[in-house]
Design a protein around this motif. Structure first.
Motif, PDB file in Angstrom:
ATOM      1  N   MET A  82       0.826  -1.208   0.000  1.00 17.92           N
ATOM      2  CA  MET A  82       0.000   0.000   0.000  1.00 17.92           C
ATOM      3  C   MET A  82       0.859   1.257   0.000  1.00 17.92           C
ATOM      4  SD  MET A  82      -3.059  -0.643   2.729  1.00 17.92           S
ATOM      5  CE  MET A  82      -3.843   0.922   2.344  1.00 17.92           C
ATOM      6  N   THR A  83       1.745   1.343   1.000  1.00 17.34           N
ATOM      7  CA  THR A  83       2.535   2.566   1.155  1.00 17.34           C
ATOM      8  C   THR A  83       3.739   2.309   2.058  1.00 17.34           C
ATOM      9  OG1 THR A  83       2.382   4.933   1.673  1.00 17.34           O
ATOM     10  CG2 THR A  83       1.335   3.425   3.215  1.00 17.34           C
ATOM     11  N   SER A  84       4.710   3.204   1.953  1.00 17.76           N
ATOM     12  CA  SER A  84       5.844   3.238   2.882  1.00 17.76           C
ATOM     13  C   SER A  84       5.874   4.637   3.474  1.00 17.76           C
ATOM     14  CB  SER A  84       7.158   2.940   2.160  1.00 17.76           C
ATOM     15  OG  SER A  84       7.181   1.621   1.671  1.00 17.76           O
ATOM     16  N   ALA A  85       5.888   4.733   4.793  1.00 11.88           N
ATOM     17  CA  ALA A  85       5.749   6.025   5.456  1.00 11.88           C
ATOM     18  C   ALA A  85       6.851   6.227   6.491  1.00 11.88           C
ATOM     19  CB  ALA A  85       4.376   6.126   6.129  1.00 11.88           C
ATOM     20  N   PRO A  86       7.359   7.456   6.608  1.00  4.34           N
ATOM     21  CA  PRO A  86       8.383   7.728   7.618  1.00  4.34           C
ATOM     22  C   PRO A  86       7.821   7.818   9.031  1.00  4.34           C
ATOM     23  CG  PRO A  86       7.845   9.727   6.418  1.00  4.34           C
ATOM     24  CD  PRO A  86       7.094   8.623   5.753  1.00  4.34           C
ATOM     25  N   ASP A  87       6.501   8.086   9.156  1.00  2.00           N
ATOM     26  CA  ASP A  87       5.865   8.194  10.473  1.00  2.00           C
ATOM     27  C   ASP A  87       4.367   8.029  10.306  1.00  2.00           C
ATOM     28  OD1 ASP A  87       4.735  10.828   9.764  1.00  2.00           O
ATOM     29  OD2 ASP A  87       6.782  11.553   9.999  1.00  2.00           O
ATOM     30  N   ILE A  88       3.632   8.020  11.436  1.00  2.00           N
ATOM     31  CA  ILE A  88       2.203   7.710  11.376  1.00  2.00           C
ATOM     32  C   ILE A  88       1.390   8.795  10.677  1.00  2.00           C
ATOM     33  CG2 ILE A  88       2.235   6.220  13.411  1.00  2.00           C
ATOM     34  CD1 ILE A  88       1.083   8.527  15.024  1.00  2.00           C
ATOM     35  N   ARG A  89       1.920  10.004  10.592  1.00  2.15           N
ATOM     36  CA  ARG A  89       1.180  11.087   9.924  1.00  2.15           C
ATOM     37  C   ARG A  89       1.053  10.844   8.421  1.00  2.15           C
ATOM     38  NH1 ARG A  89       3.449  12.847  14.286  1.00  2.15           N
ATOM     39  NH2 ARG A  89       5.565  12.799  13.467  1.00  2.15           N
ATOM     40  N   HIS A  90       1.867   9.970   7.873  1.00  2.00           N
ATOM     41  CA  HIS A  90       1.823   9.678   6.440  1.00  2.00           C
ATOM     42  C   HIS A  90       1.151   8.334   6.148  1.00  2.00           C
ATOM     43  CE1 HIS A  90       5.018  12.741   6.715  1.00  2.00           C
ATOM     44  NE2 HIS A  90       4.692  13.042   5.476  1.00  2.00           N
ATOM     45  N   LEU A  91       0.540   7.718   7.176  1.00  2.00           N
ATOM     46  CA  LEU A  91      -0.155   6.448   6.975  1.00  2.00           C
ATOM     47  C   LEU A  91      -1.606   6.684   6.550  1.00  2.00           C
ATOM     48  CD1 LEU A  91       1.077   4.404  10.084  1.00  2.00           C
ATOM     49  CD2 LEU A  91       1.806   4.133   7.706  1.00  2.00           C
ATOM     50  N   PRO A  92      -2.260   5.670   5.950  1.00  2.00           N
ATOM     51  CA  PRO A  92      -3.686   5.787   5.610  1.00  2.00           C
ATOM     52  C   PRO A  92      -4.530   5.936   6.877  1.00  2.00           C
ATOM     53  CG  PRO A  92      -2.679   3.890   4.523  1.00  2.00           C
ATOM     54  CD  PRO A  92      -1.679   4.403   5.521  1.00  2.00           C
ATOM     55  N   ASN A  93      -5.829   6.150   6.679  1.00  3.31           N
ATOM     56  CA  ASN A  93      -6.753   6.309   7.800  1.00  3.31           C
ATOM     57  C   ASN A  93      -6.612   5.159   8.796  1.00  3.31           C
ATOM     58  OD1 ASN A  93      -7.771   8.668   6.776  1.00  3.31           O
ATOM     59  ND2 ASN A  93      -9.486   7.680   5.720  1.00  3.31           N
ATOM     60  N   ASP A  94      -6.775   5.500  10.068  1.00  8.46           N
ATOM     61  CA  ASP A  94      -6.560   4.544  11.158  1.00  8.46           C
ATOM     62  C   ASP A  94      -7.815   3.719  11.393  1.00  8.46           C
ATOM     63  OD1 ASP A  94      -5.556   3.179  13.273  1.00  8.46           O
ATOM     64  OD2 ASP A  94      -5.211   4.900  14.564  1.00  8.46           O
ATOM     65  N   GLY A  95      -8.122   2.823  10.451  1.00 11.77           N
ATOM     66  CA  GLY A  95      -9.280   1.941  10.567  1.00 11.77           C
ATOM     67  C   GLY A  95      -8.905   0.553  10.103  1.00 11.77           C
ATOM     68  N   GLY A  96      -9.801  -0.403  10.291  1.00 14.73           N
ATOM     69  CA  GLY A  96      -9.497  -1.776   9.917  1.00 14.73           C
ATOM     70  C   GLY A  96      -8.632  -2.453  10.966  1.00 14.73           C
ATOM     71  N   VAL A  97      -7.937  -3.499  10.547  1.00 17.35           N
ATOM     72  CA  VAL A  97      -7.126  -4.306  11.459  1.00 17.35           C
ATOM     73  C   VAL A  97      -5.704  -4.406  10.915  1.00 17.35           C
ATOM     74  CG1 VAL A  97      -6.880  -6.529  12.619  1.00 17.35           C
ATOM     75  CG2 VAL A  97      -9.168  -5.655  12.092  1.00 17.35           C
ATOM     76  N   GLU A  98      -4.742  -4.022  11.741  1.00 13.87           N
ATOM     77  CA  GLU A  98      -3.334  -4.134  11.370  1.00 13.87           C
ATOM     78  C   GLU A  98      -2.611  -5.061  12.329  1.00 13.87           C
ATOM     79  OE1 GLU A  98      -2.851   0.314   9.346  1.00 13.87           O
ATOM     80  OE2 GLU A  98      -1.722  -0.158  11.175  1.00 13.87           O
ATOM     81  N   ILE A  99      -1.757  -5.913  11.782  1.00 12.68           N
ATOM     82  CA  ILE A  99      -0.859  -6.754  12.571  1.00 12.68           C
ATOM     83  C   ILE A  99       0.565  -6.386  12.171  1.00 12.68           C
ATOM     84  CG2 ILE A  99      -0.069  -9.094  13.034  1.00 12.68           C
ATOM     85  CD1 ILE A  99      -2.972 -10.007  12.538  1.00 12.68           C
ATOM     86  N   ALA A 100       1.367  -6.010  13.157  1.00 11.99           N
ATOM     87  CA  ALA A 100       2.704  -5.490  12.875  1.00 11.99           C
ATOM     88  C   ALA A 100       3.779  -6.513  13.204  1.00 11.99           C
ATOM     89  CB  ALA A 100       2.940  -4.209  13.668  1.00 11.99           C
ATOM     90  N   PHE A 101       4.838  -6.492  12.412  1.00 10.19           N
ATOM     91  CA  PHE A 101       6.030  -7.310  12.630  1.00 10.19           C
ATOM     92  C   PHE A 101       7.160  -6.398  13.077  1.00 10.19           C
ATOM     93  CE2 PHE A 101       3.545 -10.404  10.673  1.00 10.19           C
ATOM     94  CZ  PHE A 101       4.209 -11.623  10.546  1.00 10.19           C
ATOM     95  N   ALA A 102       7.777  -6.741  14.205  1.00 10.40           N
ATOM     96  CA  ALA A 102       8.870  -5.939  14.747  1.00 10.40           C
ATOM     97  C   ALA A 102       9.985  -6.859  15.208  1.00 10.40           C
ATOM     98  CB  ALA A 102       8.379  -5.084  15.921  1.00 10.40           C
TER      99      ALA A 102
END
Length: 203
Positions: free
Chosen positions: A1-21
Motif C-alpha cells: 500500500m505505502t511506505s511512510a516515515p511516520d504515522i502522519r503519512h499512513l492511511p486512515n486509522d481503521g481496519g485491522v493491522e498486525i505489525a512485525f517488529a
C-alpha cells in the motif's frame, strides 16, 4: 500500500493491522515473505537495518500487515537510529488499528534489552503478542525445544497474551501456527470493529 516515515503519512486509522517488529538481524523480512508466499514482498538484505520506513501491505480490504523499522543492531548514524525509534514508538502507542504484534528474535540470542522493552510495552497495552524465535533451523530439535521453554518461562510474568514459538523461514518451522494465530487476530479485530460500529449507530 505505502511506505511512510511516520504515522502522519499512513492511511486512515481503521481496519485491522498486525505489525512485525524485531531487531535488525532477526529475519523479519524473510518471515513476512514466507508467510505471504511472496518471495520479494519485503526486501531482504545481508546488511541488517534496511527497513527504514513503516511499510504497509494490504491482504484484503481492511486487513493489513505492517513491516516496522528494525531496532537495535543496525550500523547507521545515531541521529537516524533515534528517528526510527521515534516513528516506531509513535506507531505502537497511537495506532488504534494495531490489533496484534509479532516480535521476532534470533533463537540463539533472544530477549535482549530492546526486545524486553517491546514485550513490556505490549503487556502494558494488553496487546496480543506472538514471539517468534527465528532461525530455528540453526538448532537441532532438542536444544530448540529447550530454548523455547526457557523463553516461555522468562516472559510468563508479562501475562498470558504472549505466545512463544520456534520459527524458520528456511524450513517453515512454525509457519502453520503463525498463520493460525494471525487469522484469529484478524477475525477478533473485525468483530471488535463491528461491535464499536454498532454501538456508535445506536448512539
Amino acid at each position: 500500500m505505502t511506505s511512510a516515515p511516520d504515522i502522519r503519512h499512513l492511511p486512515n486509522d481503521g481496519g485491522v493491522e498486525i505489525a512485525f517488529a524485531g531487531r535488525s538481524n532477526a529475519g523479519k523480512s524473510s518471515a513476512l515473505n514466507t508467510l505471504t508466499k511472496h518471495k520479494n514482498l519485503a526486501r531482504t538484505s545481508k546488511t541488517p537495518g534496511r527497513t527504514q520506513l513503516i511499510n504497509l501491505f494490504e491482504l484484503e480490504p481492511g486487513k493489513r500487515l505492517v513491516d516496522l523499522p528494525g531496532y537495535g543492531y543496525a550500523q547507521v548514524p545515531l541521529e537516524m537510529k533515534l528517528k526510527w525509534q521515534k516513528s516506531l514508538a509513535e506507531y505502537l502507542q497511537r495506532r488504534e488499528s494495531l490489533k496484534g504484534l509479532v516480535i521476532l528474535m534470533d533463537i540463539r540470542h533472544p530477549l535482549k534489552e530492546t526486545d524486553m522493552n517491546m514485550l513490556e510495552w505490549s503487556s502494558h497495552r494488553e496487546l496480543p503478542v506472538m514471539l517468534l524465535l527465528t532461525k530455528a533451523d540453526k538448532l537441532s530439535p532438542g536444544p530448540r525445544n529447550t530454548q523455547v521453554i526457557k523463553v516461555r518461562q522468562a516472559v510468563a510474568n508479562l501475562g498470558p497474551q504472549i505466545q512463544v514459538e520456534a520459527f524458520s523461514s528456511l524450513n517453515q518451522i512454525g509457519l502453520e501456527k503463525l498463520a493460525q494465530t494471525l487469522t484469529g487476530w484478524y477475525l477478533a479485530g473485525e468483530a471488535a470493529e463491528g461491535t464499536i460500529d454498532a454501538e456508535q449507530d445506536a448512539d
